[in-house]
Design a protein around this motif. Structure first.
Motif, PDB file in Angstrom:
ATOM      1  N   THR A   1       0.816  -1.219   0.000  1.00  0.00           N
ATOM      2  CA  THR A   1       0.000   0.000   0.000  1.00  0.00           C
ATOM      3  C   THR A   1       0.848   1.267   0.000  1.00  0.00           C
ATOM      4  N   GLN A   2       2.170   1.116   0.174  1.00  0.00           N
ATOM      5  CA  GLN A   2       3.027   2.306   0.249  1.00  0.00           C
ATOM      6  C   GLN A   2       4.126   2.251  -0.821  1.00  0.00           C
ATOM      7  N   ASP A   3       5.314   1.786  -0.459  1.00  0.00           N
ATOM      8  CA  ASP A   3       6.469   1.886  -1.366  1.00  0.00           C
ATOM      9  C   ASP A   3       6.318   1.082  -2.651  1.00  0.00           C
ATOM     10  N   PHE A   4       5.638  -0.066  -2.601  1.00  0.00           N
ATOM     11  CA  PHE A   4       5.498  -0.919  -3.791  1.00  0.00           C
ATOM     12  C   PHE A   4       4.260  -0.567  -4.625  1.00  0.00           C
ATOM     13  N   LYS A   5       3.536   0.449  -4.210  1.00  0.00           N
ATOM     14  CA  LYS A   5       2.262   0.781  -4.852  1.00  0.00           C
ATOM     15  C   LYS A   5       2.371   0.968  -6.373  1.00  0.00           C
ATOM     16  N   PRO A   6       3.466   1.561  -6.887  1.00  0.00           N
ATOM     17  CA  PRO A   6       3.556   1.741  -8.353  1.00  0.00           C
ATOM     18  C   PRO A   6       3.544   0.437  -9.159  1.00  0.00           C
ATOM     19  N   PHE A   7       3.822  -0.710  -8.524  1.00  0.00           N
ATOM     20  CA  PHE A   7       3.779  -1.980  -9.264  1.00  0.00           C
ATOM     21  C   PHE A   7       2.343  -2.371  -9.636  1.00  0.00           C
ATOM     22  N   LYS A   8       1.373  -1.841  -8.887  1.00  0.00           N
ATOM     23  CA  LYS A   8      -0.064  -1.970  -9.189  1.00  0.00           C
ATOM     24  C   LYS A   8      -0.470  -3.407  -9.526  1.00  0.00           C
ATOM     25  N   SER A   9      -1.050  -3.588 -10.700  1.00  0.00           N
ATOM     26  CA  SER A   9      -1.618  -4.891 -11.064  1.00  0.00           C
ATOM     27  C   SER A   9      -0.568  -5.950 -11.382  1.00  0.00           C
ATOM     28  N   ASN A  10       0.695  -5.556 -11.460  1.00  0.00           N
ATOM     29  CA  ASN A  10       1.762  -6.538 -11.699  1.00  0.00           C
ATOM     30  C   ASN A  10       2.197  -7.234 -10.419  1.00  0.00           C
ATOM     31  N   MET A  11       1.560  -6.889  -9.298  1.00  0.00           N
ATOM     32  CA  MET A  11       1.992  -7.352  -7.982  1.00  0.00           C
ATOM     33  C   MET A  11       0.877  -8.147  -7.320  1.00  0.00           C
ATOM     34  N   VAL A  12       1.252  -9.186  -6.564  1.00  0.00           N
ATOM     35  CA  VAL A  12       0.264 -10.001  -5.857  1.00  0.00           C
ATOM     36  C   VAL A  12       0.849 -10.502  -4.544  1.00  0.00           C
ATOM     37  N   LYS A  13      -0.017 -10.597  -3.548  1.00  0.00           N
ATOM     38  CA  LYS A  13       0.382 -11.215  -2.282  1.00  0.00           C
ATOM     39  C   LYS A  13       0.014 -12.693  -2.345  1.00  0.00           C
ATOM     40  N   VAL A  14       0.975 -13.549  -2.076  1.00  0.00           N
ATOM     41  CA  VAL A  14       0.748 -14.990  -2.156  1.00  0.00           C
ATOM     42  C   VAL A  14      -0.175 -15.411  -1.025  1.00  0.00           C
ATOM     43  N   SER A  15      -1.214 -16.142  -1.386  1.00  0.00           N
ATOM     44  CA  SER A  15      -2.120 -16.705  -0.376  1.00  0.00           C
ATOM     45  C   SER A  15      -1.926 -18.218  -0.373  1.00  0.00           C
ATOM     46  N   ASN A  16      -2.748 -18.905   0.394  1.00  0.00           N
ATOM     47  CA  ASN A  16      -2.600 -20.359   0.471  1.00  0.00           C
ATOM     48  C   ASN A  16      -3.361 -21.080  -0.634  1.00  0.00           C
ATOM     49  N   ARG A  17      -3.882 -20.285  -1.566  1.00  0.00           N
ATOM     50  CA  ARG A  17      -4.583 -20.900  -2.688  1.00  0.00           C
ATOM     51  C   ARG A  17      -3.572 -21.277  -3.765  1.00  0.00           C
ATOM     52  N   LYS A  18      -4.093 -21.786  -4.872  1.00  0.00           N
ATOM     53  CA  LYS A  18      -3.224 -22.176  -5.979  1.00  0.00           C
ATOM     54  C   LYS A  18      -2.510 -20.937  -6.532  1.00  0.00           C
ATOM     55  N   ILE A  19      -1.238 -21.122  -6.844  1.00  0.00           N
ATOM     56  CA  ILE A  19      -0.410 -20.017  -7.313  1.00  0.00           C
ATOM     57  C   ILE A  19      -0.785 -19.623  -8.736  1.00  0.00           C
ATOM     58  N   ASP A  20      -0.937 -18.304  -8.958  1.00  0.00           N
ATOM     59  CA  ASP A  20      -1.161 -17.764 -10.298  1.00  0.00           C
ATOM     60  C   ASP A  20       0.185 -17.261 -10.810  1.00  0.00           C
ATOM     61  N   SER A  21       0.689 -17.824 -11.875  1.00  0.00           N
ATOM     62  CA  SER A  21       2.032 -17.500 -12.366  1.00  0.00           C
ATOM     63  C   SER A  21       2.054 -16.303 -13.314  1.00  0.00           C
ATOM     64  N   ALA A  22       0.939 -15.576 -13.429  1.00  0.00           N
ATOM     65  CA  ALA A  22       0.859 -14.492 -14.408  1.00  0.00           C
ATOM     66  C   ALA A  22       1.477 -13.182 -13.914  1.00  0.00           C
ATOM     67  N   TYR A  23       1.751 -13.087 -12.614  1.00  0.00           N
ATOM     68  CA  TYR A  23       2.248 -11.828 -12.068  1.00  0.00           C
ATOM     69  C   TYR A  23       3.773 -11.725 -12.211  1.00  0.00           C
ATOM     70  N   GLU A  24       4.281 -10.499 -11.979  1.00  0.00           N
ATOM     71  CA  GLU A  24       5.727 -10.272 -12.038  1.00  0.00           C
ATOM     72  C   GLU A  24       6.347 -10.120 -10.647  1.00  0.00           C
ATOM     73  N   ILE A  25       5.591  -9.512  -9.728  1.00  0.00           N
ATOM     74  CA  ILE A  25       6.088  -9.272  -8.371  1.00  0.00           C
ATOM     75  C   ILE A  25       5.221 -10.058  -7.392  1.00  0.00           C
ATOM     76  N   TYR A  26       5.861 -10.916  -6.605  1.00  0.00           N
ATOM     77  CA  TYR A  26       5.144 -11.709  -5.607  1.00  0.00           C
ATOM     78  C   TYR A  26       5.648 -11.316  -4.223  1.00  0.00           C
ATOM     79  N   LEU A  27       4.706 -11.083  -3.312  1.00  0.00           N
ATOM     80  CA  LEU A  27       5.065 -10.807  -1.925  1.00  0.00           C
ATOM     81  C   LEU A  27       4.510 -11.932  -1.072  1.00  0.00           C
ATOM     82  N   ALA A  28       5.328 -12.477  -0.189  1.00  0.00           N
ATOM     83  CA  ALA A  28       4.884 -13.663   0.549  1.00  0.00           C
ATOM     84  C   ALA A  28       5.527 -13.751   1.918  1.00  0.00           C
ATOM     85  N   LEU A  29       4.814 -14.441   2.816  1.00  0.00           N
ATOM     86  CA  LEU A  29       5.381 -14.824   4.106  1.00  0.00           C
ATOM     87  C   LEU A  29       6.074 -16.165   3.963  1.00  0.00           C
ATOM     88  N   TYR A  30       7.178 -16.334   4.660  1.00  0.00           N
ATOM     89  CA  TYR A  30       7.844 -17.635   4.681  1.00  0.00           C
ATOM     90  C   TYR A  30       6.858 -18.733   5.064  1.00  0.00           C
TER      91      TYR A  30
END
Length: 789
Positions: free
Chosen positions: A241-270
């Motif tokens: 919501t702050q520093d990475f905001k310009p990545f917009k729709s190219n960015m996704v937070k990884v959830s426990n669902r099936k991975i979508d490989s269409a994004y460029e930037i992934y943010l995730a918890l170990y």
């Protein structure tokens, strides 16, 4: 052309405007490539200036910011040269050392100095210095080629990729140290380095730096699929919501669902990627899927060899790994091979405070009687449950770990409340407790003491620990400054959860009531208060220390420099208390539920209920950061030193005032009681003059006895310039000085004293000097010799 005489009459600004600036522009540098005080790039200031807190008033002032006379930029907006200007009464060489100092600090490859007659150049890539006529300053193309020859064409394509800037997003240009961190990292990646470590103090913009690194590498095509790894939700949600905001729709937070490989930037918890042994989410990606992984807060076990999370990094071993941390983990074993290697760049807490980008701190050390002297139960004293307490000496290492003294908790809470009441009851405060149980009791006590504030808002005091279900929402509200109405929670009581990764920009009070032994943890906790927000009144913060933890400021390892991340084998001893680590109790739950380790008890924890112990505060000491970055106590000598230096500036001015201005004796710091206290502080006898007491305290001068000062005058030859009879008079006046110390020796009344009678008395003595004016001139000269260097 100007004549030599005309050049000598110009000041530095005239040399710059008439000679240096035209020479630079004639060499082909455009206005957009020249940073100069009155140019298109007008701001050559690269620090903000250290903030100093006045101990007496707690008012703040900024020291002078660092700035250069000229900064030259390449066409891709990269700093390439520093120029220092001097007037023509100095040589061109005179400013080169300063130019080189600033060039090193800014990581710039060329340094120049000029006095308007010529330039002197230092090339950091070759170490060569040379002198150039004003007409032969290098062109932009020449300097760029000389700098670029160390890189291949492919490397330059990556390295010269510009920063992300956007007026719409209000995206600021990087500070000088962020620029260095970004440039060095991008260059290392361009040259094929696979493991990179950046060390940047809390509050200096690691996430912003990570964004610019990712942007430049992605925009250049060097990296296409990026993973940003963290171990807490707040460290993922805030960037999105702050520093990475310009990545917009190219960015996704990884959830426990099936991975979508269409994004460029992934943010995730170990924890989300790791999952259970048979359901490791990260294995939905191919090992080569990511070509860049940025690991935030990498000191917390991700690179440790036996860590479960290390398997994620090993799985994506083909990717470039960039570790970012404020405080790398320290261990006793320094022989193992490090995971990331030496830091590619370090920007320390000390540097951040000196540059004025981080808030300075003051320390209030509160000593309780039971902590200083220990506590031993009286015979037959029973705990809360009616059991007799084992007779032994309990110390601060036991309190709230092996034994609970509820009266101690109450006393600490009372002192916290007194501080807030006297300053500002709405200032954001974090209270660090020994463990969750201690945090619960501290929350209850602070709530009781602030019932009126709790009535206004029930979240005035809030427990934010790993076992609380709503901890993330409370933490977000505590840190949120976007909405002025979000004043609550005000007091956050925690143990481990808020030691790291909490962007609490407005925190003004950090309370330490836990036995913190680890330098890593200590630096992280101090980092909770170092963020500056002058726009909301946050220019410094206070540390209220109940456990003597701030002794670590004096530790040599608290020099602002990092310690190295090591792979610790299982057999190596752990010298640091186990830090709370987030875990996922249910793989379907995306919230990170923190498990805080309970301390191993001495025995079953003993609780002494309220009202059974008469505990009190024995001592309290206030310390401040001075201009040299030293933590000094606010005592009589410190106060005198500060006030005298403010009054006189330097010792020369003080010396002049002492010998020329009789009114100085009425100043507060020459009050007899004050001077007596200073003498006692320094253990000075009456043989030491008041002048020497104040010179030593305020300006660090070596004290001389009155006898030594008189002897120095006798050996100087000053007295011998007068006739023998007058020499006798001056000698007797020196004896009078040794006997009585500071007084106005020019007063002729002294000549009425018995020892002067054999010389004819007052009238005769003055007459032999040629009159009163010449007599007083001779004696005034004698006084100046007494107090001369």
């Amino acid at each position: 052309m100007y004549t030599r005489q005309e050049l000598k009459q110009m000041n530095e600004q005239e040399i710059r405007s008439r000679l240096i600036s035209p020479a630079i522009k004639k060499a082909g540098w455009s206005d957009r490539q020249i940073g100069e005080e009155y140019s298109f790039k007008a701001n050559t200031k690269f620090t903000d200036g250290q903030i100093i807190v006045d101990p007496k008033t707690t008012q703040t002032k900024r020291l002078k910011a660092k700035r250069v006379d000229y900064l030259l930029y390449t066409s891709t907006n990269r700093k390439i040269a520093v120029i220092e200007a001097k007037d023509n009464n100095h040589t061109a060489q005179h400013g080169l050392q300063q130019a080189m100092e600033y060039a090193r600090l800014l990581d710039v490859p060329f340094a120049y100095s000029s006095n308007g007659s010529e330039f002197v150049e230092h090339d950091f890539s070759t170490g060569v210095q040379r002198t150039l006529p004003m007409s032969q300053f290098p062109t932009p193309h020449e300097l760029h080629q000389r700098w670029a020859k160390q890189y291949t064409a492919e490397e330059l394509k990556i390295i010269q990729q510009p920063y992300y800037t956007s007026a719409t997003d209000h995206f600021k240009e990087p500070r000088y140290y962020q620029e260095i961190a970004i440039n060095r990292t991008v260059e290392a990646v361009a040259k094929g380095q696979q493991r990179i470590l950046l060390v940047m103090a809390t509050g200096t913009g690691k996430t912003y730096t990570a964004f610019q690194i990712i942007h430049r590498l992605k925009a250049s095509g060097a990296k296409k699929k990026i993973l940003f790894l963290a171990d807490r939700n707040v460290l993922v949600d805030q960037p999105m919501t702050q520093d990475f905001k310009p990545f917009k729709s190219n960015m996704v937070k990884v959830s426990n669902r099936k991975i979508d490989s269409a994004y460029e930037i992934y943010l995730a918890l170990y924890q989300q990627l790791d999952g259970e042994a048979d359901n490791e989410l990260f294995k939905q990606f191919q090992p080569s899927f990511f070509d860049l992984i940025v690991i935030d807060e990498c000191h917390r076990g991700s690179a440790k060899e036996d860590s479960n999370w290390r398997t994620i990094l090993e799985y994506f071993s083909e990717a470039t790994h960039i570790g970012m941390t404020a405080t790398p983990k320290e261990t006793n074993d320094a022989s193992n091979i490090t995971y990331f290697g030496e830091p590619i760049y370090t920007y320390s807490l000390k540097q951040g405070i000196e540059d004025g980008f981080l808030a300075p701190y003051r320390v209030i050390r509160v000593d309780l009687d039971c902590d200083l002297t220990g506590w031993r139960p009286t015979k037959g004293l029973k705990d809360k449950y009616g059991n007799e307490i084992k007779d032994r000496q309990y110390t601060v290492k036991d309190f709230d770990y092996n034994i609970i003294l509820n009266d101690r908790t109450r006393l600490v809470a009372k002192r916290i409340n007194e501080f807030l009441t006297k300053t500002d009851r709405l200032q954001k405060t974090i209270v660090f407790c020994a463990n969750i149980n201690h945090a619960e009791r501290m929350t209850a006590e602070l709530s009781r003491l602030n019932a009126d504030m709790m009535k206004q808002n029930s979240k005035y005091v809030c427990q934010i620990t790993g076992d609380q279900s709503d901890k993330n929402a409370d933490l977000e509200e505590f840190c949120d400054i976007s909405n002025e109405s979000k004043d609550y929670p005000v007091i956050a009581v925690t143990s481990k959860l808020m030691t790291t990764g909490v962007d609490s920009k407005t925190c003004k009070l950090v309370v330490l009531d836990a036995n913190i032994q680890s330098m890593t943890e200590f630096k992280q906790i101090i980092g909770r208060g170092t963020r500056l927000r002058p726009d909301v009144g946050k220019e410094f913060f206070t540390i209220l220390d109940f456990r003597g933890v701030t002794r670590l400021f004096a530790d040599p390892t608290f020099d602002g420099e990092p310690v190295v991340i090591l792979d610790v084998p299982e057999s190596a001893p752990i010298i640091e208390p186990v830090t709370e680590q987030p875990n996922i109790s249910d793989s379907s739950n995306t919230e990170n539920i923190v498990r805080e380790p309970e301390p191993k008890p001495y025995k079953e924890i003993v609780i002494i209920d309220y009202g059974k112990l008469a505990l009190r505060i024995l001592d309290e000491k206030v310390q401040y950061l001075n201009e040299q970055g030293e933590l000094v106590s606010e005592d009589i000598s410190t106060f005198s030193q500060r006030e005298m230096q403010k009054e006189f500036g330097d010792h020369h001015n003080f010396q002049h005032e002492w010998t020329n201005n009789d009114e100085i004796a009425s100043k507060f710091y020459t009050d007899p009681k004050w001077l007596a206290a200073l003498r006692k502080k320094c253990d000075f006898s009456d043989e030491i003059e008041d002048f020497d007491v104040l010179s030593h305290i305020s300006f660090g001068k070596k004290p001389l006895t009155k006898t030594e000062r008189a002897e120095k005058v006798k050996q100087s030859g000053y007295v011998e310039q007068y006739p023998p009879e007058n020499q006798q008079v001056l000698g007797l006046l020196l004896d009078e000085y040794v006997k009585s110390g500071k007084q106005d020796l020019t007063k002729t009344e002294i000549l009425q004293n018995p020892q002067f009678s054999p010389l004819g008395g007052l009238v005769s003595i003055v007459k032999k000097f040629g009159g009163k004016a010449l007599y007083q001139k001779a004696v005034k000269g004698l006084e100046k010799m007494i107090y001369s260097e």
